[in-house]
Design a protein around this motif. Structure first.
Motif, mmCIF file in Angstrom:
data_model
loop_
_atom_site.group_PDB
_atom_site.id
_atom_site.type_symbol
_atom_site.label_atom_id
_atom_site.label_comp_id
_atom_site.label_asym_id
_atom_site.label_seq_id
_atom_site.Cartn_x
_atom_site.Cartn_y
_atom_site.Cartn_z
ATOM 1 N N LEU A 107 0.974 -1.029 0.115
ATOM 2 C CA LEU A 107 -0.055 -0.114 0.109
ATOM 3 C C LEU A 107 0.716 1.134 0.142
ATOM 4 O O LEU A 107 0.700 2.057 -0.764
ATOM 5 N N VAL A 108 1.802 1.316 0.624
ATOM 6 C CA VAL A 108 2.683 2.413 1.089
ATOM 7 C C VAL A 108 3.547 2.707 -0.466
ATOM 8 O O VAL A 108 3.602 3.847 -1.025
ATOM 9 N N GLN A 109 4.037 1.610 -1.064
ATOM 10 C CA GLN A 109 4.812 1.616 -2.451
ATOM 11 C C GLN A 109 3.738 2.345 -3.420
ATOM 12 O O GLN A 109 3.975 3.113 -4.234
ATOM 13 N N GLY A 110 2.411 1.573 -3.304
ATOM 14 C CA GLY A 110 1.471 2.001 -4.372
ATOM 15 C C GLY A 110 1.113 3.575 -4.276
ATOM 16 O O GLY A 110 1.225 4.180 -5.447
ATOM 17 N N ILE A 111 0.867 3.845 -2.928
ATOM 18 C CA ILE A 111 0.173 5.355 -2.770
ATOM 19 C C ILE A 111 1.263 6.480 -3.100
ATOM 20 O O ILE A 111 1.275 7.464 -3.543
ATOM 21 N N PHE B 281 -2.613 -3.357 -8.386
ATOM 22 C CA PHE B 281 -2.270 -4.385 -7.495
ATOM 23 C C PHE B 281 -1.924 -3.891 -6.017
ATOM 24 O O PHE B 281 -2.411 -4.338 -4.916
ATOM 25 N N LEU B 282 -0.941 -3.090 -5.978
ATOM 26 C CA LEU B 282 -0.047 -2.577 -4.919
ATOM 27 C C LEU B 282 -0.947 -1.680 -4.033
ATOM 28 O O LEU B 282 -1.086 -1.767 -2.795
ATOM 29 N N GLY C 293 -9.423 -12.649 -3.994
ATOM 30 C CA GLY C 293 -9.251 -11.287 -3.407
ATOM 31 C C GLY C 293 -8.436 -10.223 -4.457
ATOM 32 O O GLY C 293 -8.949 -9.616 -4.746
ATOM 33 N N LYS C 294 -7.468 -10.916 -5.174
ATOM 34 C CA LYS C 294 -6.848 -10.192 -6.129
ATOM 35 C C LYS C 294 -7.658 -9.927 -7.290
ATOM 36 O O LYS C 294 -7.982 -8.440 -7.715
ATOM 37 N N HIS C 295 -8.422 -10.562 -8.238
ATOM 38 C CA HIS C 295 -9.242 -10.483 -9.228
ATOM 39 C C HIS C 295 -10.430 -9.694 -9.085
ATOM 40 O O HIS C 295 -11.011 -8.904 -9.709
ATOM 41 N N MET C 296 -11.019 -10.133 -7.924
ATOM 42 C CA MET C 296 -12.291 -9.268 -7.556
ATOM 43 C C MET C 296 -11.981 -7.929 -7.182
ATOM 44 O O MET C 296 -12.879 -6.972 -7.727
ATOM 45 N N SER C 297 -10.822 -7.468 -6.455
ATOM 46 C CA SER C 297 -10.615 -6.092 -6.344
ATOM 47 C C SER C 297 -10.180 -5.458 -7.474
ATOM 48 O O SER C 297 -10.345 -4.250 -7.790
ATOM 49 N N MET C 298 -9.632 -6.294 -8.547
ATOM 50 C CA MET C 298 -8.951 -5.490 -9.702
ATOM 51 C C MET C 298 -10.363 -5.201 -10.450
ATOM 52 O O MET C 298 -10.305 -4.271 -11.250
ATOM 53 N N SER C 299 -11.419 -5.970 -10.458
ATOM 54 C CA SER C 299 -12.743 -5.758 -11.246
ATOM 55 C C SER C 299 -13.366 -4.670 -10.438
ATOM 56 O O SER C 299 -13.910 -3.705 -11.326
#
Length: 340
Positions: A173-177, A204-205, A236-242
């Motif tokens: 999260l820190v890296q993505g933000i 993703f991050l 979790g990964k693909h649902m949140s990407m959607s």
């Protein structure tokens, strides 16, 4: 979406909007709330974040914790952990409920931290400078308070692998933000050359890692196999990407041609449109970009990509036994992959 969330909350035992209530009603946070009232009359974004704790019209605020509870119930108890089934309520371990609260607290902490404004870009209509500076201090301190509470609760789970998973999600999260903020501060961010593969890594991050790793951690707490843990991670990964793609698409799929919803040039339709159009033409069309995206292939490609991640999430669910919880998880995917 509202109906799907409401039905899912009944399955896991209580509305997930109550999950972080213990923390939000603590004496420490009550004091923070009193201090935030001083920002009334300004345009500091911390006010909007605080309002969202009470009412969120999009029902997105507690989505992550709800998914963690649903995936926990869908998987059920592990065959290797039959002795602890007496600790389950509504088919969910108490440790998994704690994990859902932790996930929400981490997400909320980062929402609060995002409400820090750039003092150098303020206008007189935003509010007095001292109030905006005070708001920034409150955003930092209250976000840190929530994050500290989450970390304390995480340690109390006494599971080293779960601590490692959630800690790595915080790092993601820190890296993505950080990447988002560093790009938005650049003068040439309007013409940033981002491909869809880079977009996926960034999303993703900043959006998917926390939910994906929380779902995996929920399976670890129930001592499920590595395969089941991976399927939970994939859901979790693909649902949140959607979910993110669905959000990105809203300014372009709304029916009204006069729709003036704000949108990011780093949203999926914009990134895909840039790839189809070419770099030079993209720069020329910056001022007319929203209409150009509506007429181009970016929107349809983003819808296809949203549905692709939805199918991947549904495929991951097939390893879980049929149940109300599994059906609710599938309905969440259907809700974020449906377009008019």
């Amino acid at each position: 979406w509202s109906q799907v969330v409401s039905e899912a909350e009944k399955i896991v035992g209580y509305p997930t909007s109550f999950m972080s209530l213990r923390c939000l009603l603590s004496d420490e946070l009550s004091n923070i709330a009193m201090q935030v009232r001083k920002l009334v009359g300004t345009k500091h974004p911390l006010l909007d974040t605080a309002r969202g704790f009470v009412y969120d019209s999009r029902n997105n605020l507690q989505m992550r914790g709800l998914v963690v509870l649903l995936i926990s119930k869908a998987a059920g108890p592990s065959t290797a952990d039959r002795s602890f089934q007496h600790n389950m309520v509504s088919g969910i371990y108490s440790s998994q409920r704690s994990l859902a609260e932790i996930t929400e607290l981490i997400h909320t902490a980062f929402l609060v931290h995002r409400g820090i404004v750039n003092i150098g870009e303020l206008k007189s209509c935003d509010g007095p400078l001292k109030d905006m500076q005070f708001g920034n201090k409150m955003a930092v301190l209250s976000g840190d308070f929530l994050l500290a509470n989450a970390c304390t609760s995480l340690a109390q789970l006494q599971n080293t692998k779960v601590v490692e998973l959630i800690s790595s999600a915080i790092g993601d999260l820190v890296q993505g933000i950080y990447y988002e903020n560093s790009k938005s501060s650049e003068e040439n961010c309007l013409t940033d050359d981002i491909g869809i593969s880079t977009w996926k890594k960034q999303v993703f991050l900043s959006h998917s890692a926390l939910l994906a790793k929380s779902c995996q951690a929920a399976m670890e707490l129930a001592k499920h196999s590595t395969e089941i843990q991976d399927m939970a991670f994939q859901y979790g990964k693909h649902m949140s990407m959607s979910h993110k793609l669905h959000s990105d698409l809203q300014p372009f799929v709304k029916g009204s041609s006069s729709d003036t919803m704000a949108f990011s040039l780093n949203s999926a339709p914009a990134v895909l449109h840039q790839e189809f159009l070419g770099r030079e033409a993209w720069i020329k069309q910056i001022r007319e970009l929203q209409e150009a995206i509506k007429a181009g292939k970016g929107v349809t490609s983003a819808i296809d990509l949203c549905r692709y991640h939805g199918k991947r999430a549904l495929a991951a669910l097939e390893r879980f036994p049929a149940s109300e919880a599994r059906a609710a998880l599938a309905n969440i995917v259907y809700a974020v992959t449906r377009f008019p």
